[in-house]
Design a protein around this motif. Sequence first.
Motif, mmCIF file in Angstrom:
data_model
loop_
_atom_site.group_PDB
_atom_site.id
_atom_site.type_symbol
_atom_site.label_atom_id
_atom_site.label_comp_id
_atom_site.label_asym_id
_atom_site.label_seq_id
_atom_site.Cartn_x
_atom_site.Cartn_y
_atom_site.Cartn_z
ATOM 1 N N ALA A 1 -8.357 13.406 -2.193
ATOM 2 C CA ALA A 1 -7.715 13.682 -3.479
ATOM 3 C C ALA A 1 -7.927 12.527 -4.452
ATOM 4 C CB ALA A 1 -6.225 13.946 -3.282
ATOM 5 N N LEU A 2 -7.795 11.304 -3.941
ATOM 6 C CA LEU A 2 -7.976 10.122 -4.785
ATOM 7 C C LEU A 2 -9.408 10.017 -5.301
ATOM 8 C CD1 LEU A 2 -5.898 7.332 -3.038
ATOM 9 C CD2 LEU A 2 -5.942 7.784 -5.484
ATOM 10 N N LEU A 3 -10.356 10.262 -4.421
ATOM 11 C CA LEU A 3 -11.760 10.148 -4.812
ATOM 12 C C LEU A 3 -12.107 11.106 -5.955
ATOM 13 C CD1 LEU A 3 -13.455 9.803 -1.309
ATOM 14 C CD2 LEU A 3 -13.419 8.072 -3.122
ATOM 15 N N ARG A 4 -11.594 12.319 -5.868
ATOM 16 C CA ARG A 4 -11.884 13.288 -6.934
ATOM 17 C C ARG A 4 -11.317 12.826 -8.276
ATOM 18 N NH1 ARG A 4 -10.222 16.738 -2.518
ATOM 19 N NH2 ARG A 4 -12.057 17.623 -1.496
ATOM 20 N N ARG A 5 -10.110 12.284 -8.254
ATOM 21 C CA ARG A 5 -9.508 11.797 -9.492
ATOM 22 C C ARG A 5 -10.238 10.564 -10.024
ATOM 23 N NH1 ARG A 5 -3.263 11.070 -9.899
ATOM 24 N NH2 ARG A 5 -3.898 11.076 -12.096
ATOM 25 N N LEU A 6 -10.620 9.676 -9.119
ATOM 26 C CA LEU A 6 -11.325 8.462 -9.541
ATOM 27 C C LEU A 6 -12.660 8.806 -10.191
ATOM 28 C CD1 LEU A 6 -10.525 6.244 -6.435
ATOM 29 C CD2 LEU A 6 -9.722 5.826 -8.773
ATOM 30 N N ARG A 7 -13.331 9.808 -9.640
ATOM 31 C CA ARG A 7 -14.614 10.228 -10.214
ATOM 32 C C ARG A 7 -14.421 10.968 -11.538
ATOM 33 N NH1 ARG A 7 -19.783 13.220 -7.394
ATOM 34 N NH2 ARG A 7 -20.801 13.848 -9.313
ATOM 35 N N ILE B 1 0.850 -1.185 0.000
ATOM 36 C CA ILE B 1 0.000 0.000 0.000
ATOM 37 C C ILE B 1 0.885 1.235 0.000
ATOM 38 C CG2 ILE B 1 -1.804 1.280 1.212
ATOM 39 C CD1 ILE B 1 -2.632 -1.367 2.527
ATOM 40 N N SER B 2 0.818 2.002 -1.053
ATOM 41 C CA SER B 2 1.654 3.199 -1.154
ATOM 42 C C SER B 2 1.042 4.365 -0.382
ATOM 43 C CB SER B 2 1.810 3.595 -2.628
ATOM 44 O OG SER B 2 2.512 4.814 -2.745
ATOM 45 N N GLN B 3 1.907 5.205 0.171
ATOM 46 C CA GLN B 3 1.454 6.435 0.816
ATOM 47 C C GLN B 3 1.258 7.555 -0.201
ATOM 48 O OE1 GLN B 3 0.600 6.708 4.091
ATOM 49 N NE2 GLN B 3 0.926 4.502 4.104
ATOM 50 N N ASP B 4 1.631 7.287 -1.444
ATOM 51 C CA ASP B 4 1.516 8.271 -2.513
ATOM 52 C C ASP B 4 0.179 8.087 -3.245
ATOM 53 O OD1 ASP B 4 1.681 9.871 -4.769
ATOM 54 O OD2 ASP B 4 3.746 9.326 -5.244
ATOM 55 N N PRO B 5 -0.736 9.051 -3.166
ATOM 56 C CA PRO B 5 -2.034 8.907 -3.846
ATOM 57 C C PRO B 5 -1.899 8.673 -5.351
ATOM 58 C CG PRO B 5 -2.100 10.740 -2.309
ATOM 59 C CD PRO B 5 -0.662 10.298 -2.395
ATOM 60 N N ASP C 1 -18.588 -1.568 -13.768
ATOM 61 C CA ASP C 1 -18.587 -2.761 -12.922
ATOM 62 C C ASP C 1 -17.320 -2.881 -12.084
ATOM 63 O OD1 ASP C 1 -21.130 -3.730 -13.411
ATOM 64 O OD2 ASP C 1 -20.513 -4.848 -15.194
ATOM 65 N N ILE C 2 -16.546 -1.799 -12.023
ATOM 66 C CA ILE C 2 -15.379 -1.743 -11.141
ATOM 67 C C ILE C 2 -15.659 -0.684 -10.074
ATOM 68 C CG2 ILE C 2 -12.908 -1.369 -10.973
ATOM 69 C CD1 ILE C 2 -13.646 -3.734 -12.736
ATOM 70 N N VAL C 3 -15.700 -1.109 -8.826
ATOM 71 C CA VAL C 3 -15.920 -0.199 -7.698
ATOM 72 C C VAL C 3 -14.591 -0.088 -6.945
ATOM 73 C CG1 VAL C 3 -17.268 0.244 -5.611
ATOM 74 C CG2 VAL C 3 -18.329 -0.940 -7.557
ATOM 75 N N VAL C 4 -13.930 1.033 -7.089
ATOM 76 C CA VAL C 4 -12.563 1.164 -6.574
ATOM 77 C C VAL C 4 -12.544 1.513 -5.087
ATOM 78 C CG1 VAL C 4 -10.411 2.486 -6.733
ATOM 79 C CG2 VAL C 4 -11.618 1.803 -8.825
ATOM 80 N N ASP C 5 -11.699 0.804 -4.356
ATOM 81 C CA ASP C 5 -11.410 1.129 -2.957
ATOM 82 C C ASP C 5 -10.060 1.844 -2.923
ATOM 83 O OD1 ASP C 5 -10.668 1.218 -0.296
ATOM 84 O OD2 ASP C 5 -11.339 -0.814 0.155
ATOM 85 N N PRO C 6 -10.050 3.169 -2.661
ATOM 86 C CA PRO C 6 -8.793 3.923 -2.666
ATOM 87 C C PRO C 6 -7.908 3.643 -1.460
ATOM 88 C CG PRO C 6 -10.584 5.334 -1.985
ATOM 89 C CD PRO C 6 -11.213 4.025 -2.378
ATOM 90 N N LEU C 7 -8.401 2.858 -0.530
ATOM 91 C CA LEU C 7 -7.717 2.461 0.699
ATOM 92 C C LEU C 7 -7.664 3.596 1.724
ATOM 93 C CD1 LEU C 7 -4.847 0.188 -0.635
ATOM 94 C CD2 LEU C 7 -6.837 -0.507 0.712
ATOM 95 N N ILE D 1 -17.785 10.599 7.008
ATOM 96 C CA ILE D 1 -18.782 10.193 6.006
ATOM 97 C C ILE D 1 -19.170 11.317 5.048
ATOM 98 C CG2 ILE D 1 -21.203 9.484 5.732
ATOM 99 C CD1 ILE D 1 -20.712 7.643 8.212
ATOM 100 N N PRO D 2 -19.660 12.464 5.529
ATOM 101 C CA PRO D 2 -20.054 13.500 4.568
ATOM 102 C C PRO D 2 -18.882 14.057 3.771
ATOM 103 C CG PRO D 2 -20.181 14.337 6.818
ATOM 104 C CD PRO D 2 -19.953 12.868 6.927
ATOM 105 N N MET D 3 -17.672 13.978 4.329
ATOM 106 C CA MET D 3 -16.511 14.489 3.613
ATOM 107 C C MET D 3 -16.158 13.589 2.431
ATOM 108 S SD MET D 3 -14.124 15.973 6.708
ATOM 109 C CE MET D 3 -13.117 16.980 5.616
ATOM 110 N N VAL D 4 -16.198 12.263 2.639
ATOM 111 C CA VAL D 4 -15.890 11.376 1.512
ATOM 112 C C VAL D 4 -17.011 11.387 0.479
ATOM 113 C CG1 VAL D 4 -14.286 9.851 2.715
ATOM 114 C CG2 VAL D 4 -16.722 9.317 2.766
ATOM 115 N N ILE D 5 -18.243 11.534 0.930
ATOM 116 C CA ILE D 5 -19.353 11.627 -0.013
ATOM 117 C C ILE D 5 -19.211 12.896 -0.850
ATOM 118 C CG2 ILE D 5 -21.859 11.898 -0.246
ATOM 119 C CD1 ILE D 5 -22.185 10.103 2.207
#
Length: 322
Positions: free
Chosen positions: A203-209, A154-158, A181-187, A238-242
């Motif tokens: 940061a990861l969530l924004r890029r994934l979306r 698991i990298s510490q680099d997003p 059909d791929i649901v990514v877990d950014p860890l 919760i509301p922050m990741v959403i």
Amino acid sequence: MTRTIVASATKEIIIGFDQPFCVIGERINPTGRKKLAAEMIEGNFDTVIQDALAQVAAGATMLDVNAGVTAVNPNETEPPLLVKTMEIVQGLVDVPLSIDSSVSAAIEAALKIAKGRPLINSVTGEEEKLEAILPLCKKYDVPVVAISNDETGISQDPDVRFAVAKKIVERAADYGIKPCDIVVDPLVMPIGAVGSAGMQVFALLRRLREELKVNTTCGLSNISFGLPHRHGINAGFIPMVIGAGMTSAIMNPCRPQEMEAVRAANVLNGTDENCYNWIKTYRDYKPAEAGAAAAPSPASASTGGGRRGGRAARVGGGLASE
């Protein structure tokens, strides 16, 4: 708009940016729960039954089902136990299920008896895992959770974690599996150990979306592992990741404070139309004592998920204790 469809025999749920947040109940998992593990080994499923019913009553959109009770000969012991657990849960509730195992043989055994369209939990960027799990996704036409780590850990680099997620999406495409059909877990890492853990995930969530356009999930309680009053941290997270773009999470729906945060985020995010589910759940709300979160009655508890309708051991997070 990306939409991941999961289903039970009778109910279809859509995971998506324009849908209510999908709450995947975490409780049917013996990881860190010695009593539950011992019961399941003995063929006693009383706690499994109680947890399945309680989580749905509390508002779970889906249920995660894990039968990893031992590290001894899991290829032999886990497949039949997971099948039995799946059969029991499918007979009790009508929500879709997530098949949670690190044993490929157990996943396929569960897929053979699964009703509807379950979610596989999970695949990583490791070559061995990709070659074992992606063919099953294609064969059974089911979505999968893609965890953003590979042979290097698991990298510490997003940016590295994003690259792993992109690799999994691209490899899935080689099998004819669509990004929806791929649901990514950014860890999610423990914030008490990694001070930037929250910022990394946002940061990861924004890029994934925005770049991969995939739905996302996580082991939500990992963020608070090792800290006191964990549910307060979880409820704030919760509301922050959403807001950053996460569309589902594996979490404990039986914690009222956390479910309040989910329902409020749905209202503020515009996915609870006319505030219907908030009003339905809290119209008889009475303030709890000592500032505790008030629990809605089981009859009215709902996240509104679906308009039509092990993880702790892997990444260092904690399922709720017994």
